[in-house]
Scaffold this active site. Structure first.
Site, PDB file in Angstrom:
ATOM      1  N   GLU A   1       0.863  -1.202   0.000  1.00  0.00           N
ATOM      2  CA  GLU A   1       0.000   0.000   0.000  1.00  0.00           C
ATOM      3  C   GLU A   1       0.890   1.241   0.000  1.00  0.00           C
ATOM      4  O   GLU A   1       2.009   1.203   0.496  1.00  0.00           O
ATOM      5  CB  GLU A   1      -0.925  -0.015   1.228  1.00  0.00           C
ATOM      6  CG  GLU A   1      -0.246  -0.232   2.577  1.00  0.00           C
ATOM      7  CD  GLU A   1       0.347   1.008   3.194  1.00  0.00           C
ATOM      8  OE1 GLU A   1      -0.010   2.114   2.735  1.00  0.00           O
ATOM      9  OE2 GLU A   1       1.176   0.872   4.112  1.00  0.00           O
TER      10      GLU A   1
ATOM     11  N   CYS B   1       5.673   5.137   9.181  1.00  0.00           N
ATOM     12  CA  CYS B   1       6.258   4.382   8.060  1.00  0.00           C
ATOM     13  C   CYS B   1       7.712   4.718   7.757  1.00  0.00           C
ATOM     14  O   CYS B   1       8.558   3.829   7.752  1.00  0.00           O
ATOM     15  CB  CYS B   1       5.433   4.606   6.793  1.00  0.00           C
ATOM     16  SG  CYS B   1       3.823   3.854   6.896  1.00  0.00           S
TER      17      CYS B   1
HETATM   18  C1  UDX Z   1       4.240   7.710   4.116  1.00  0.00           C
HETATM   19  C2  UDX Z   1       4.264   7.557   2.586  1.00  0.00           C
HETATM   20  O1  UDX Z   1       4.093   8.844   1.966  1.00  0.00           O
HETATM   21  C3  UDX Z   1       3.194   6.606   2.133  1.00  0.00           C
HETATM   22  O2  UDX Z   1       3.271   6.427   0.720  1.00  0.00           O
HETATM   23  C4  UDX Z   1       3.404   5.279   2.859  1.00  0.00           C
HETATM   24  O3  UDX Z   1       2.479   4.327   2.474  1.00  0.00           O
HETATM   25  C5  UDX Z   1       3.384   5.490   4.352  1.00  0.00           C
HETATM   26  O4  UDX Z   1       4.377   6.444   4.713  1.00  0.00           O
HETATM   27  P1  UDX Z   1       2.809   9.012   5.930  1.00  0.00           P
HETATM   28  O5  UDX Z   1       3.621   8.327   6.972  1.00  0.00           O
HETATM   29  O6  UDX Z   1       1.340   9.104   6.123  1.00  0.00           O
HETATM   30  O7  UDX Z   1       3.024   8.327   4.494  1.00  0.00           O
HETATM   31  O8  UDX Z   1       3.392  10.486   5.857  1.00  0.00           O
HETATM   32  P2  UDX Z   1       3.910  11.481   4.723  1.00  0.00           P
HETATM   33  O9  UDX Z   1       2.833  12.387   4.310  1.00  0.00           O
HETATM   34  O10 UDX Z   1       4.628  10.753   3.649  1.00  0.00           O
HETATM   35  O11 UDX Z   1       4.959  12.323   5.603  1.00  0.00           O
HETATM   36  C6  UDX Z   1       6.080  11.674   6.233  1.00  0.00           C
HETATM   37  C7  UDX Z   1       6.880  12.660   7.056  1.00  0.00           C
HETATM   38  O12 UDX Z   1       7.563  13.578   6.208  1.00  0.00           O
HETATM   39  C8  UDX Z   1       6.041  13.528   8.011  1.00  0.00           C
HETATM   40  O13 UDX Z   1       6.725  13.696   9.223  1.00  0.00           O
HETATM   41  C9  UDX Z   1       5.910  14.820   7.234  1.00  0.00           C
HETATM   42  O14 UDX Z   1       5.673  15.932   8.063  1.00  0.00           O
HETATM   43  C10 UDX Z   1       7.264  14.911   6.575  1.00  0.00           C
HETATM   44  N1  UDX Z   1       7.276  15.745   5.350  1.00  0.00           N
HETATM   45  C11 UDX Z   1       6.536  15.385   4.261  1.00  0.00           C
HETATM   46  C12 UDX Z   1       8.081  16.884   5.305  1.00  0.00           C
HETATM   47  O15 UDX Z   1       8.762  17.210   6.287  1.00  0.00           O
HETATM   48  N2  UDX Z   1       8.109  17.623   4.166  1.00  0.00           N
HETATM   49  C13 UDX Z   1       7.379  17.288   3.045  1.00  0.00           C
HETATM   50  O16 UDX Z   1       7.482  18.016   2.026  1.00  0.00           O
HETATM   51  C14 UDX Z   1       6.560  16.142   3.098  1.00  0.00           C
END
Ligand code: UDX
Length: 437
Positions: free
Chosen positions: A149, A258
């Site tokens: 996923e 994740c």
């Molecule tokens: C992630 C993956 O995106 C997703 O495809 C996978 O299935 C699960 O892990 P998620 O953990 O929900 O999803 O968070 P995501 O939106 O990817 O953000 C991850 C981390 O990166 C967060 O701490 C977020 O704040 C940080 N982030 C994200 C940034 O610091 N800058 C960005 O531009 C994007």
């Protein structure tokens, strides 16, 4: 489309989203969980995960007779053509994924699976797990498929129904095609491959995203030292279609359920086969360093030391739109601040209890009251609309450290506050740049 009978084992955010969305595509879905109270709540249409659209889909699915909830995996699989495993795979000892939940489900259901049914690994599992599950199943007639996923928390339903791609891997192609057909209505690009490659896609993608973020955080630091503005730099980079604009926002480091887990797991997998994945190690180290940099910035804003200083934290969740604190960079920063003797008050729209030494209050103004420094750690949209003149009156200090570059610096300045972002040149090296380079 031909509706299938599907069992989904585990009703966390991945399992419940998968079950409810597959039901919305017309399949008949039975979702199982070991938690009796949770199953009862779901039967009553109550969804406690903060996931837009999910409660509605759960209610619709049940009302339409396409979605059921049962206690225990064995109650779900008896009639299933396809069984999705969506159980947790937490970080185990030494960083490798802990597969105990997957193994226990397989032990429970292996003799009950209908002849010719398919087991699908949805949970993020190490490369080779499909083969291992197959070995545990000891059922030649039941192929094991990997179908990772890519759901982001907070937009999981949207991501499921509008996927960038579907990845399905199995060493028996016909089984992979049958699983891919479940998603046919979504019209997404589909990668059909072997099981190990499908498993690898998930790790390779998440670790790449983490690397992109660590890279951006490193570039932000450099921008700060060189007097460049990271917002313009990333915009300029992002128009290159090979790079893209997304995932270029600097912050207090990446976290969540994740990316930290998957980067560690791939590092372990690489080490196990004798590959020193130094690029990935640097990605993780840069993330640890980023938290320390943020703490240094807060220390400087608080007048050079943190002992006895009151710090008001805005945002505790690992990103906006969730109430998930797992591996939250905000909590990691809080922990470092506390270790240096700071007193922490925090506010987060999704959190209503004290966490890890942070006194949690019920609004942003209370968090800012008497604070020597106010710090934005999660990019909740509502923080943009705060009454900054009120914050200036309530807070003891006048610097707001915005670790997400989320606020409008001019709006803060108009109300007498000093805005410090990330990578947008507040740092004064005390020397003439032209003389250094
Ligand atoms: C992630 C993956 O995106 C997703 O495809 C996978 O299935 C699960 O892990 P998620 O953990 O929900 O999803 O968070 P995501 O939106 O990817 O953000 C991850 C981390 O990166 C967060 O701490 C977020 O704040 C940080 N982030 C994200 C940034 O610091 N800058 C960005 O531009 C994007």
């Amino acid at each position: 489309m031909f509706a299938r009978r599907i069992a989904v084992i585990g009703t966390g955010y991945v399992g419940l989203t998968t079950g409810a969305c597959l039901a919305s595509l017309g399949h008949h879905v039975v979702c199982a969980d070991v938690d009796v109270a949770k199953v009862q709540r779901l039967r009553a249409g109550q969804v406690t995960i903060l996931e837009p659209g999910l409660a509605e889909l759960v209610q619709e699915g049940q009302a339409g007779g396409r979605l059921e909830f049962v206690v225990g995996a064995s109650a779900a699989v008896g009639d299933a053509e396809v069984v999705f495993l969506c159980v947790p795979t937490p970080m185990g000892q030494g960083g490798a994924a802990d597969l105990a939940a997957v193994e226990s489900v397989i032990a429970e259901v292996r003799t009950m699976l209908p002849v010719g049914s398919i087991v699908v690994n949805k949970s993020t599992v190490p490369v080779g797990t499909a083969a291992r599950v197959s070995g545990l199943l000891k059922r030649k007639d039941v192929p094991v498929v990997s179908n990772p996923e890519f759901l982001r928390e907070g937009t999981a339903v949207h991501d499921f129904l509008n996927p960038d791609r579907i990845v399905v891997g199995c060493d028996i192609q016909d089984a992979a095609e049958r699983v891919a057909a479940l998603y046919a209505r979504l019209g997404a690009p589909t990668v059909l491959t072997d099981a190990a490659s499908a498993e690898m896609v998930k790790y390779a993608a998440n670790c790449f995203l983490a690397m992109k973020l660590s890279y951006v955080n490193a570039v932000a630091e450099l921008c700060e030292r060189l007097g460049a503005d990271v917002a313009d730099v990333t915009e300029g980079m992002g128009y290159d279609r090979r790079i893209g604009q997304s995932f270029l926002q600097p912050g207090p480091g990446w976290g969540g359920s994740c990316l930290p887990k998957d980067t560690q797991a791939l590092l372990q997998v690489a080490a196990a086969v004798g590959y020193d994945f130094s690029l990935l190690q640097a990605t993780i180290d840069t993330n640890t360093h980023q938290r320390q940099l943020i703490v240094a910035k807060i220390r400087e804003a608080a007048g050079g030391r943190l002992r006895g200083r009151r710090i008001g934290l805005l945002g505790l969740a690992f990103k906006a739109g969730t109430n998930d604190l797992r591996d939250s960079p905000a909590l990691a920063v809080a922990e470092l601040l506390r270790a240096e003797g700071a007193e922490l008050t925090g506010y987060d729209p999704g959190i209503d209890r004290d966490v890890d030494g942070v006194r949690v209050v019920s609004d942003a103004y209370e968090a800012a009251k008497d604070a020597d420094t106010v710090v934005v750690l999660t990019e909740w949209p509502e923080f943009r609309g705060l009454d900054w003149s009120r914050i200036n009156e309530l807070a003891a200090g006048s610097v707001v450290v915005d670790t997400r570059n989320h606020l409008d610096p001019d709006a803060l300045r108009r109300h007498g506050l000093t805005w410090w972002g990330v990578g947008r040149g507040h740092l004064d090296l005390g020397q003439d740049l032209a003389a250094v380079i």
